[in-house]
Enzyme design. Structure first.
Site, PDB file in Angstrom:
ATOM      1  N   GLY A 242       0.783  -1.158   0.051  1.00  0.00           N
ATOM      2  CA  GLY A 242      -0.128   0.051   0.344  1.00  0.00           C
ATOM      3  C   GLY A 242       0.694   1.302  -0.030  1.00  0.00           C
ATOM      4  O   GLY A 242       0.200   2.255  -0.048  1.00  0.00           O
ATOM      5  N   CYS A 346     -15.287   4.603 -27.453  1.00  0.00           N
ATOM      6  CA  CYS A 346     -16.497   5.352 -27.560  1.00  0.00           C
ATOM      7  C   CYS A 346     -17.085   5.489 -26.352  1.00  0.00           C
ATOM      8  O   CYS A 346     -18.296   4.824 -26.079  1.00  0.00           O
ATOM      9  CB  CYS A 346     -17.597   4.595 -28.442  1.00  0.00           C
ATOM     10  SG  CYS A 346     -16.625   4.267 -30.010  1.00  0.00           S
ATOM     11  N   GLU A 347     -16.523   6.387 -25.375  1.00  0.00           N
ATOM     12  CA  GLU A 347     -17.148   6.755 -24.063  1.00  0.00           C
ATOM     13  C   GLU A 347     -16.562   8.172 -23.738  1.00  0.00           C
ATOM     14  O   GLU A 347     -15.291   7.992 -23.992  1.00  0.00           O
ATOM     15  CB  GLU A 347     -16.879   5.483 -23.139  1.00  0.00           C
ATOM     16  CG  GLU A 347     -17.757   4.369 -23.034  1.00  0.00           C
ATOM     17  CD  GLU A 347     -17.419   3.629 -21.736  1.00  0.00           C
ATOM     18  OE1 GLU A 347     -17.250   4.426 -20.769  1.00  0.00           O
ATOM     19  OE2 GLU A 347     -17.712   2.498 -21.748  1.00  0.00           O
TER      20      GLU A 347
HETATM   21  C1  LIG Z   1      -3.322  -5.220  -3.615  1.00  0.00           C
HETATM   22  C2  LIG Z   1      -2.635  -5.626  -2.465  1.00  0.00           C
HETATM   23  C3  LIG Z   1      -1.275  -5.209  -2.101  1.00  0.00           C
HETATM   24  C4  LIG Z   1      -0.589  -4.360  -2.798  1.00  0.00           C
HETATM   25  O1  LIG Z   1      -0.914  -3.082  -2.779  1.00  0.00           O
HETATM   26  P1  LIG Z   1      -0.039  -1.823  -3.534  1.00  0.00           P
HETATM   27  O2  LIG Z   1      -0.589  -0.828  -3.047  1.00  0.00           O
HETATM   28  O3  LIG Z   1       0.078  -2.103  -4.977  1.00  0.00           O
HETATM   29  O4  LIG Z   1       1.314  -2.166  -2.597  1.00  0.00           O
HETATM   30  C5  LIG Z   1      -0.704  -6.033  -1.021  1.00  0.00           C
HETATM   31  N1  LIG Z   1      -1.340  -7.038  -0.459  1.00  0.00           N
HETATM   32  C6  LIG Z   1      -2.807  -7.399  -0.540  1.00  0.00           C
HETATM   33  C7  LIG Z   1      -3.705  -8.044   0.488  1.00  0.00           C
HETATM   34  C8  LIG Z   1      -3.411  -6.574  -1.700  1.00  0.00           C
HETATM   35  O5  LIG Z   1      -4.655  -6.830  -1.938  1.00  0.00           O
END
Ligand SMILES: *Cc1c(COP(=O)(O)O)cnc(C)c1O
Length: 421
Positions: A242, A346-347
């Site tokens: 994340g 086409c959107e």
């Molecule tokens: C999508 C996801 C990630 C990776 O998230 P990023 O934002 O790309 O780093 C890691 N763990 C889980 C469980 C996810 O669903």
């Protein structure tokens, strides 16, 4: 002009590493994705460096970009994988990522996916519900396996990111509320063929602030102490992924060192193995989408730069209102104009940006949409019967097509006409 690592201008022409993008475009018809090997490997190694004070396994989140060339590159650097489907387990194994470095996440793991993962003895299942726990136990027993599990807890924190990619709020479908999870651990421990080994948390994607991580990890730390008092042998904490990247030129998302410091501060004293699951922050800024101007169309109120890449190639702007920098491949003139950069689909949603300042462009000029390494190609479709954009990887002065463009015949012949039509 400031661009991203390994993407720069030399005599007004865009380069990735030591390859001119124009040269690639002479070889491969646009649109195509182009990734820098060095940028990907450096991002991975930065994670290793940042987390070197902790016992850490970096499990690349395969869903961000699952091309075999990228997975193989990361496998060779020692990466594990965070996967969300059987397909991704197959990709990871095929790329040489050992099963004991694979963690399986996701809310809807099916019977056959769980069996497949058990057969290959993956490192752990990140379990998201009680019925899933029960099914894993049943299948493990039937297959004479022990399933190692962490339970994904939902800490109900606000990740301050786009609503579609926030996952750690109580109204989201993910995980088990941390307030209820103690009972679920008790239940897990009572099930046959289940080994409870850790706690998992993932609160969302594209986080540009460390505070929600700090809050969530603090809650996990307290929870691990509670679980240990209850007699569970917790040796792994999976902190999810994340970490955000900069999409706009002036953004400064938290760096990997500060992130690792927070992890150490909140979780270091627990002596657990830390699993981190970065996706976007490894590949996001390592890739661009190269496209060609088809027409410049003067509307009544605005000028449209109509390019040959569309929302089927890159859906982030229409799906998440995402901002991406758009740069000319050749910036030979410095007179500017304002364009709505749009695709052929086409959107009206097929818009990459509104009123974007660019050099004056004309048909056949090339542009790069930056920060397309993550959630770009993997989310593409063939909507409008447009062939999936090929992918190219650059390393130093060489480049290779790492996924070719399908031909029309191949795609059309997948459809089957019933003989009763
Ligand atoms: C999508 C996801 C990630 C990776 O998230 P990023 O934002 O790309 O780093 C890691 N763990 C889980 C469980 C996810 O669903």
């Amino acid at each position: 002009m400031k661009t991203q690592a390994h993407i720069f201008y030399k005599e007004n022409a865009m380069y990735m590493e030591n390859v001119s993008i124009t040269a690639i475009a002479q070889d491969i018809p646009t649109p195509f994705y182009c990734y820098s090997y060095s940028s990907i490997s450096e991002s991975y190694l930065d994670y290793e460096q940042a987390f070197s004070q902790l016992d850490t396994l970096i499990c690349y989140a395969v869903k961000a970009n699952s091309n075999q060339a990228i997975l193989t590159s990361l496998a060779k650097l020692g990466a594990g994988a965070d996967v969300v489907s059987e397909g991704e387990i197959r990709r990871a194994l095929k790329a040489g990522i050992p099963a004991n470095k694979i963690v399986f996440s996701g809310v809807a793991k099916t019977h056959s996916e769980i069996s497949y993962a058990l057969n290959h003895d993956i490192l752990q299942f990140n379990v998201e519900s009680e019925p899933e726990l029960q099914l894993i136990s049943e299948l493990a027993t039937a297959q004479d396996k022990i399933a190692c599990i962490s339970i994904r807890v939902n800490p109900n924190v606000n990740a301050n990111t786009h609503a579609k990619i926030t996952t750690g709020k109580s109204e989201n479908k993910f995980g088990i509320p941390i307030t209820k999870a103690r009972d679920v651990y008790q239940y897990a421990a009572s099930l046959p063929s289940i080994k409870v080994q850790g706690v998992d948390v993932h609160i969302g994607s594209q986080l540009t602030d460390l505070a929600p991580f700090k809050q969530a990890f603090g809650m996990v730390a307290e929870f691990v102490s509670v679980l240990r008092k209850d007699g569970h042998d917790i040796s792994i904490i999976d902190i999810g992924g994340g970490l955000g990247i900069n999409y706009a030129e002036d953004e400064t998302p938290p760096n990997k060192n500060d992130y690792a410091q927070i992890v150490k501060q909140q979780l270091g004293h627990l002596q657990c193995k830390i699993i981190v699951e970065p996706g976007r922050s490894i590949v996001g800024n390592s890739g661009i989408l190269v496209s060609k101007v088809v027409y410049v169309k003067k509307g009544e109120e605005r000028q449209f730069l109509i390019i040959d890449a569309g929302m089927n190639d890159l859906i982030r702007p229409s799906m998440y209102d995402a901002y991406h920098q758009i740069k000319p491949i050749n910036s030979h003139n410095d007179k500017n104009a304002y364009y709505d950069v749009v695709g052929p689909v086409c959107e009206t949603g097929d818009t990459f940006s509104k009123n974007r300042q660019l050099p004056i462009m004309q048909a056949t000029d090339l542009v790069a949409i930056l920060s397309c390494g993550a959630y770009g190609s993997v989310m593409s479709s063939t909507y409008n019967t447009r062939m999936a954009a090929p992918e190219v990887m650059v390393k130093d002065d060489q480049y290779t097509i790492i996924r070719s463009r399908p031909c029309y015949e191949e795609v059309i012949k997948q459809d089957i006409i019933p003989d009763w039509v």
